[in-house]
Design an enzyme around this catalytic site. Structure first.
Site, PDB file in Angstrom:
ATOM      1  CG  HIS A 320     -13.130 -34.508  20.305  1.00 43.12           C
ATOM      2  ND1 HIS A 320     -13.081 -35.170  21.330  1.00 43.12           N
ATOM      3  CD2 HIS A 320     -14.266 -34.107  20.085  1.00 43.12           C
ATOM      4  CE1 HIS A 320     -14.223 -35.760  21.885  1.00 43.12           C
ATOM      5  NE2 HIS A 320     -15.045 -35.097  20.809  1.00 43.12           N
ATOM      6  CB  CYS A 338     -17.489 -35.662  18.646  1.00 41.30           C
ATOM      7  SG  CYS A 338     -17.949 -33.888  18.592  1.00 41.30           S
TER       8      CYS A 338
END
Length: 397
Positions: A320, A338
């Site tokens: 992301h 992440c």
């Protein structure tokens, strides 16, 4: 009722019926004898047994089984002595016509009608991934969820078919009593740019005591270009290839580590073969997944609105956009697990990727579990095949 045995000459009609046996007016010793099972008038035929037509003293020329005027699939034996249908729909009426011929040229045409018993409980398909006509990545699995627990997994698995324009080797794996997953062999992916069809011929399949499938199911989708993403948490770099050619790369920041729960560092990014599972723009990410109130900043609480997020596991991992960590990207791992990326690269990947794209992450001691998201390729091929009720591989060509 037993199968009907019929001895008829060409174009005979008006024969007597005795206990399901029809005898022609002019029986001929040179005419073939045809047997249809279930017999004429049967009202409780077993759907899973199908229809079997056999010929003695000759060979079958043609067999037609219909349901409401529509033909039922079946196969003729190589010697043309017998014909067998697929499974039949429960609680339905069928018509059968069979034509046979003897070596002396005598022919017989036989008709029968019967009905199958009704299902006490029915089995259907609640959900299939991917979606109808969806364009997906080369790693895409086929995930099938049934409407109830399947007791006879062998019978149901035999009814499942996967066909592709370009051949592949794969296998089914039962995750539980209601879910089965198909994927291609370790080290192999779907070949790009082709059509794949999944079909479940469930009508008439006995899935357990009194439980039958009542209808078939079909789903077609497309494999797009090959998208392979290699991410190293050590070099802190993502490299993207399309059909084998590098098309883009960017710096990343992965999980920083340091939060160990039950022997697992939950702040480490998992290493292994991930698949892209879906997209969120934005994704709302909070510390609630680790039992920490987002407002509890002292214990690592957080709540962030993240744009251009592509999910790669069920344990909260995404590729992301993260503008606030661009200083660390390519230099230091600072995330909660992440893959933080520059905004322009994250947006590009969000728009470019399909579900089922391959994301291979290396460099950490935390391994992706096979059933974490779509991490199925983390399981050895031999173990995956053992998860098939039939313990076999499938060729899709």
């Amino acid at each position: 009722m037993a199968g009907a045995v019929l001895l008829l000459t060409t174009a005979c009609s008006g024969g007597e019926k005795e206990g399901g046996v029809t005898v022609g007016e002019k029986a001929d010793a040179n005419a073939p004898q045809v047997t249809i099972d279930p017999g004429n008038g049967n009202t409780k035929a077993r759907p899973e047994a199908g229809v079997v037509v056999t010929a003695a003293g000759g060979t079958l020329e043609q067999v037609t089984v219909t349901l409401k005027g529509r033909p039922v699939d079946g196969a003729m034996a190589a010697d043309k002595k017998s014909w067998r249908s697929r499974t039949l729909r429960p609680g339905s009426k069928y018509q059968v016509t069979a034509v046979a011929k003897s070596p002396q040229g005598k022919s017989a045409t036989v008709n029968a009608q019967f009905a199958t018993l009704k299902a006490a409980k029915t089995l259907g398909i609640a959900d299939v991934t991917p979606n109808k006509n969806e364009k997906v990545g080369v790693g895409m699995p086929i995930q099938v969820t049934f409407t109830r627990a399947v007791a006879d997994k062998k019978a149901v698995e035999r009814a499942l078919e996967v066909k592709s324009t370009k051949p592949a080797t794969g296998a089914w794996y039962w995750v539980n009593d209601t879910t089965v997953i198909f994927r291609t062999k370790n080290g192999e992916y779907w070949q790009p740019n082709q059509r794949v069809e999944f079909r479940a011929k469930l009508a008439g399949v006995k899935a357990g005591g009194g439980t039958y499938g009542v209808s078939d199911f079909g789903r077609a989708f497309r494999i797009g270009d090959s998208h392979i993403v290699d991410i190293s948490t050590k070099t802190k770099k993502a490299v993207v290839r399309k059909n084998g050619k590098k098309v883009r790369s960017w710096p990343i920041s992965a999980g920083r580590g340091g939060r160990v729960v039950n022997g697992v560092d939950t702040y480490l990014t998992t290493s292994g073969i991930h698949l892209t599972m879906g997209k969120e723009n934005p994704a709302i990410m909070t510390s609630e997944w680790m039992g920490v109130d987002p407002k509890d900043k002292k214990n690592g609480g957080y709540r962030e609105v993240i744009p251009f997020a592509v999910r790669i596991s069920n344990s909260g991992e995404y590729i992301h956009s993260m503008a606030s960590t661009t200083w660390a990207q390519g230099r230091q791992n600072v995330s909660h697990g992440c893959v933080n990326s520059p905004p322009k690269d994250a947006e590009w990947f969000y728009n470019w990727s399909y579900r089922g794209d391959v994301v291979n992450i290396t460099g950490t001691s935390r391994k992706l579990e096979p059933l974490n998201g779509w991490g199925y390729r983390q399981m050895s091929w031999s173990r995956w095949v053992k998860g098939s009720a039939l313990d076999r591989t499938v060729t899709t060509g």
